[in-house]
Design a protein around this motif. Sequence first.
Motif, PDB file in Angstrom:
ATOM      1  N   VAL A   8       9.953   4.700  25.602  1.00 32.31           N
ATOM      2  CA  VAL A   8      10.085   6.295  25.834  1.00 32.31           C
ATOM      3  C   VAL A   8      10.193   6.335  27.607  1.00 32.31           C
ATOM      4  CG1 VAL A   8       7.652   6.470  25.946  1.00 32.31           C
ATOM      5  CG2 VAL A   8       8.916   8.446  25.416  1.00 32.31           C
ATOM      6  N   ARG A   9       9.956   5.722  28.219  1.00 30.45           N
ATOM      7  CA  ARG A   9       9.959   5.883  29.834  1.00 30.45           C
ATOM      8  C   ARG A   9      11.271   6.174  30.062  1.00 30.45           C
ATOM      9  NH1 ARG A   9       5.895   1.201  31.484  1.00 30.45           N
ATOM     10  NH2 ARG A   9       7.027   0.367  29.729  1.00 30.45           N
ATOM     11  N   LEU A  10      12.094   5.302  29.196  1.00 24.95           N
ATOM     12  CA  LEU A  10      13.789   5.368  29.535  1.00 24.95           C
ATOM     13  C   LEU A  10      14.273   6.718  29.394  1.00 24.95           C
ATOM     14  CD1 LEU A  10      14.587   1.731  29.027  1.00 24.95           C
ATOM     15  CD2 LEU A  10      14.082   2.734  31.196  1.00 24.95           C
ATOM     16  N   ALA A  11      13.607   7.448  28.598  1.00 25.99           N
ATOM     17  CA  ALA A  11      14.262   8.806  27.786  1.00 25.99           C
ATOM     18  C   ALA A  11      14.914   9.848  29.014  1.00 25.99           C
ATOM     19  CB  ALA A  11      13.220   9.563  27.127  1.00 25.99           C
ATOM     20  N   PRO A  12      14.334   9.919  30.160  1.00 26.39           N
ATOM     21  CA  PRO A  12      15.212  10.606  31.380  1.00 26.39           C
ATOM     22  C   PRO A  12      16.763   9.939  31.570  1.00 26.39           C
ATOM     23  CG  PRO A  12      12.741  10.518  31.845  1.00 26.39           C
ATOM     24  CD  PRO A  12      13.246   9.483  30.707  1.00 26.39           C
ATOM     25  N   LEU A  13      16.645   8.712  31.296  1.00 28.59           N
ATOM     26  CA  LEU A  13      18.146   8.162  31.912  1.00 28.59           C
ATOM     27  C   LEU A  13      18.995   8.528  30.294  1.00 28.59           C
ATOM     28  CD1 LEU A  13      17.350   4.693  33.300  1.00 28.59           C
ATOM     29  CD2 LEU A  13      17.806   6.833  34.499  1.00 28.59           C
ATOM     30  N   SER A  58      23.663  14.815  29.513  1.00 25.46           N
ATOM     31  CA  SER A  58      23.930  15.934  30.045  1.00 25.46           C
ATOM     32  C   SER A  58      25.117  15.961  31.275  1.00 25.46           C
ATOM     33  CB  SER A  58      22.474  16.354  30.897  1.00 25.46           C
ATOM     34  OG  SER A  58      22.214  15.630  31.856  1.00 25.46           O
ATOM     35  N   ALA A  59      25.189  14.912  31.994  1.00 22.05           N
ATOM     36  CA  ALA A  59      26.087  14.802  33.049  1.00 22.05           C
ATOM     37  C   ALA A  59      27.177  13.954  32.792  1.00 22.05           C
ATOM     38  CB  ALA A  59      25.236  13.722  34.187  1.00 22.05           C
ATOM     39  N   GLY A  60      27.455  13.509  31.453  1.00 21.87           N
ATOM     40  CA  GLY A  60      28.695  12.945  31.018  1.00 21.87           C
ATOM     41  C   GLY A  60      28.934  11.713  31.892  1.00 21.87           C
ATOM     42  N   ILE A  61      28.022  10.952  32.133  1.00 21.56           N
ATOM     43  CA  ILE A  61      28.200   9.599  32.876  1.00 21.56           C
ATOM     44  C   ILE A  61      27.609   8.509  32.027  1.00 21.56           C
ATOM     45  CG2 ILE A  61      26.094  10.051  34.335  1.00 21.56           C
ATOM     46  CD1 ILE A  61      27.730   9.212  36.596  1.00 21.56           C
ATOM     47  N   VAL A  62      28.090   7.428  32.168  1.00 12.12           N
ATOM     48  CA  VAL A  62      27.462   6.019  31.634  1.00 12.12           C
ATOM     49  C   VAL A  62      26.623   5.522  33.040  1.00 12.12           C
ATOM     50  CG1 VAL A  62      28.104   3.669  31.012  1.00 12.12           C
ATOM     51  CG2 VAL A  62      29.609   5.679  30.140  1.00 12.12           C
ATOM     52  N   ILE A  63      25.521   5.497  32.646  1.00 10.83           N
ATOM     53  CA  ILE A  63      24.714   4.837  33.621  1.00 10.83           C
ATOM     54  C   ILE A  63      24.053   3.276  33.097  1.00 10.83           C
ATOM     55  CG2 ILE A  63      22.080   5.221  34.511  1.00 10.83           C
ATOM     56  CD1 ILE A  63      22.422   7.910  33.694  1.00 10.83           C
ATOM     57  N   VAL A  64      24.290   2.491  34.313  1.00  8.89           N
ATOM     58  CA  VAL A  64      23.937   1.076  34.093  1.00  8.89           C
ATOM     59  C   VAL A  64      22.851   0.732  35.129  1.00  8.89           C
ATOM     60  CG1 VAL A  64      24.794  -1.152  34.193  1.00  8.89           C
ATOM     61  CG2 VAL A  64      26.391   0.298  33.656  1.00  8.89           C
ATOM     62  N   LEU A  97      20.698  -2.276  31.501  1.00 12.81           N
ATOM     63  CA  LEU A  97      20.705  -1.446  30.330  1.00 12.81           C
ATOM     64  C   LEU A  97      21.935  -0.480  30.427  1.00 12.81           C
ATOM     65  CD1 LEU A  97      17.117  -1.022  30.119  1.00 12.81           C
ATOM     66  CD2 LEU A  97      18.506  -2.848  28.742  1.00 12.81           C
ATOM     67  N   THR A  98      22.751  -0.190  29.547  1.00 10.28           N
ATOM     68  CA  THR A  98      23.861   0.748  29.741  1.00 10.28           C
ATOM     69  C   THR A  98      23.606   1.888  28.742  1.00 10.28           C
ATOM     70  OG1 THR A  98      25.538  -0.925  30.223  1.00 10.28           O
ATOM     71  CG2 THR A  98      26.192   1.275  29.457  1.00 10.28           C
ATOM     72  N   PHE A  99      23.428   3.020  29.432  1.00 11.65           N
ATOM     73  CA  PHE A  99      23.253   4.349  28.598  1.00 11.65           C
ATOM     74  C   PHE A  99      24.353   5.181  28.642  1.00 11.65           C
ATOM     75  CE2 PHE A  99      19.456   2.925  30.887  1.00 11.65           C
ATOM     76  CZ  PHE A  99      18.421   3.094  29.932  1.00 11.65           C
ATOM     77  N   HIS A 100      24.954   5.584  27.270  1.00  9.92           N
ATOM     78  CA  HIS A 100      26.092   6.139  27.104  1.00  9.92           C
ATOM     79  C   HIS A 100      25.788   7.736  26.858  1.00  9.92           C
ATOM     80  CE1 HIS A 100      28.681   2.440  26.850  1.00  9.92           C
ATOM     81  NE2 HIS A 100      27.472   1.822  26.391  1.00  9.92           N
ATOM     82  N   PRO A 101      26.777   8.551  27.223  1.00 10.35           N
ATOM     83  CA  PRO A 101      26.515   9.875  27.013  1.00 10.35           C
ATOM     84  C   PRO A 101      26.529  10.274  25.381  1.00 10.35           C
ATOM     85  CG  PRO A 101      28.298   9.489  28.660  1.00 10.35           C
ATOM     86  CD  PRO A 101      28.172   8.231  27.985  1.00 10.35           C
ATOM     87  N   ASP A 102      26.865   9.545  24.639  1.00 10.39           N
ATOM     88  CA  ASP A 102      26.605   9.712  23.141  1.00 10.39           C
ATOM     89  C   ASP A 102      25.477   9.431  22.709  1.00 10.39           C
ATOM     90  OD1 ASP A 102      27.011   7.099  23.028  1.00 10.39           O
ATOM     91  OD2 ASP A 102      28.989   7.193  21.821  1.00 10.39           O
ATOM     92  N   GLY A 103      24.572   8.662  23.599  1.00  9.82           N
ATOM     93  CA  GLY A 103      23.166   8.288  23.285  1.00  9.82           C
ATOM     94  C   GLY A 103      23.074   6.712  22.996  1.00  9.82           C
TER      95      GLY A 103
END
Length: 247
Positions: free
Chosen positions: A65-70, A76-82, A99-105
Amino acid sequence: MTPVCVAAVQAVVARGDIAANVARHGLLARRAAGEGARLALFPELSLTGYEPALAAQLALRPDDVRLAPLRDAAASAGIVIVAGAPLANPDGKPHIAALTFHPDGRIDTYTKQYLHPGEETAFAAGSGGAAFDVAGSRIVLAVCVDITHAEHAAAAARDGAQLYAASVLVSVNGYAADAALLQGYAAAHRMPVLMANHGGATGGWEIAGRSALWNERGELVAAVPGDGECVLVAWHGGDGWCGRIVQ
């Protein structure tokens, strides 16, 4: 190559403070997205700092749950975050993961395949991870010591990588050798290389900073001049790669 804009985020990490680092990652990823980037690449173990002695207690699961902001920032920003973190391993010691966070969840995991001598006391070697797409470009990840194994970069090239994205911790003393390796891979495989290094001290290392991008000819397109927090933004617009540093 499909035109794409990417960012190497040279973060300064708070030791062991996951909440603070997650919040800072979100802000920096949004800053990168505001500059047009579709990928924000952070350094190795960027969510905790390079802290082998704390790895077991800091280990995360992708659905923590602590990763929810990422996840929210990616959407929201439409960016892939690694982002880098110790990843909980049911079979034993945690993995060093990206960990790769995609805009589609979606959340993908890449686990560092090779360990630096001594890391085996706190971490288990991983198995890598699948390539992924960003704005039509195929991205293959590497984490730190992975880049010292030439077969890793060669496998990325065989996999069709249009960008080899390396999350690293590189010290002042190690920078010249590691940068030469990445430049060589870019030229040998005709494969652009993006490197995100830490911007401040972590794990007792004197950090070089100097995050960079080399184009498919092995030419240095842009590099941060030293340490400190900043975002290197690079883009391919049809005539080749360009880059700039955003403080």
